[in-house]
Design a protein around this motif. Structure first.
Motif, PDB file in Angstrom:
ATOM      1  N   THR A  20       0.924  -1.126   0.019  1.00  0.00           N
ATOM      2  CA  THR A  20       0.074   0.260  -0.076  1.00  0.00           C
ATOM      3  C   THR A  20       0.867   1.268   0.133  1.00  0.00           C
ATOM      4  N   THR A  21       0.488   2.269  -1.036  1.00  0.00           N
ATOM      5  CA  THR A  21       1.376   3.425  -0.838  1.00  0.00           C
ATOM      6  C   THR A  21       0.719   4.438   0.006  1.00  0.00           C
ATOM      7  N   HIS A  22       1.246   4.738   1.033  1.00  0.00           N
ATOM      8  CA  HIS A  22       1.016   5.851   1.877  1.00  0.00           C
ATOM      9  C   HIS A  22       1.334   7.355   1.730  1.00  0.00           C
ATOM     10  N   ARG A  23       2.573   7.348   0.878  1.00  0.00           N
ATOM     11  CA  ARG A  23       3.225   8.535   0.665  1.00  0.00           C
ATOM     12  C   ARG A  23       3.742   8.547  -0.767  1.00  0.00           C
ATOM     13  N   ASP A  24       3.852   9.838  -1.442  1.00  0.00           N
ATOM     14  CA  ASP A  24       4.696   9.727  -2.683  1.00  0.00           C
ATOM     15  C   ASP A  24       6.183   9.921  -2.569  1.00  0.00           C
ATOM     16  N   GLU A  25       6.803   9.914  -3.602  1.00  0.00           N
ATOM     17  CA  GLU A  25       8.212  10.306  -3.666  1.00  0.00           C
ATOM     18  C   GLU A  25       8.621  11.588  -3.010  1.00  0.00           C
ATOM     19  N   ALA A  26       7.827  12.513  -2.931  1.00  0.00           N
ATOM     20  CA  ALA A  26       8.381  13.777  -2.210  1.00  0.00           C
ATOM     21  C   ALA A  26       7.713  13.773  -0.426  1.00  0.00           C
ATOM     22  N   GLY A  27       7.216  12.572   0.023  1.00  0.00           N
ATOM     23  CA  GLY A  27       6.830  12.403   1.187  1.00  0.00           C
ATOM     24  C   GLY A  27       5.403  12.933   1.664  1.00  0.00           C
ATOM     25  N   GLU A  28       4.701  13.281   0.753  1.00  0.00           N
ATOM     26  CA  GLU A  28       3.209  13.696   0.821  1.00  0.00           C
ATOM     27  C   GLU A  28       2.367  12.782   0.908  1.00  0.00           C
ATOM     28  N   PRO A  68      -0.124   5.241  11.897  1.00  0.00           N
ATOM     29  CA  PRO A  68       0.200   6.484  12.886  1.00  0.00           C
ATOM     30  C   PRO A  68       0.887   7.817  11.827  1.00  0.00           C
ATOM     31  N   ASP A  69       1.289   7.526  10.490  1.00  0.00           N
ATOM     32  CA  ASP A  69       1.698   8.542   9.908  1.00  0.00           C
ATOM     33  C   ASP A  69       0.893   8.790   8.840  1.00  0.00           C
ATOM     34  N   CYS A  70      -0.257   8.728   8.874  1.00  0.00           N
ATOM     35  CA  CYS A  70      -1.366   9.121   7.965  1.00  0.00           C
ATOM     36  C   CYS A  70      -2.259   9.963   8.323  1.00  0.00           C
TER      37      CYS A  70
END
Length: 97
Positions: A20-28, A68-70
């Motif tokens: 599952t992708t939570h963040r993109d390459e830029a950390g967003e 926890p980081d979403c």
């Protein structure tokens, strides 16, 4: 006056085991409700510090502690329009406009 809207994303899990992708390459933080991601608002706060306190409390709760980081914190000015244009509806298969 500014307020802070605090959101949380519960990301859908792929049945085939793909990560599952939570963040993109830029950390967003990323989400796609059409793919089953669930976006929920936790509250509206008068300061960023109060919203951060809420994040710390929520991270201890079932569901939130699994991701926890979403958390997503967004700043808004009161009495200011956010959507200034009209919109169109595009019907999907089996849906009326």
């Amino acid at each position: 006056m500014e307020v802070f809207l605090l959101w949380h994303v519960r990301h859908a899990r792929w049945l085939d085991g793909r990560p599952t992708t939570h963040r993109d390459e830029a950390g967003e933080l990323v989400w796609d409700e059409e793919d089953g991601d669930d976006l929920k608002i936790l509250g509206v706060y008068s300061s960023e510090a109060r919203a951060e306190e809420r994040i710390q409390r929520a991270r201890k709760l079932p569901g939130f502690r699994d991701e926890p980081d979403c958390f997503y914190l967004d700043r808004y000015s009161l009495d200011e329009d956010q959507w200034n244009d009209g919109f169109v509806s595009i019907a999907g298969d089996g849906q009326a406009d």
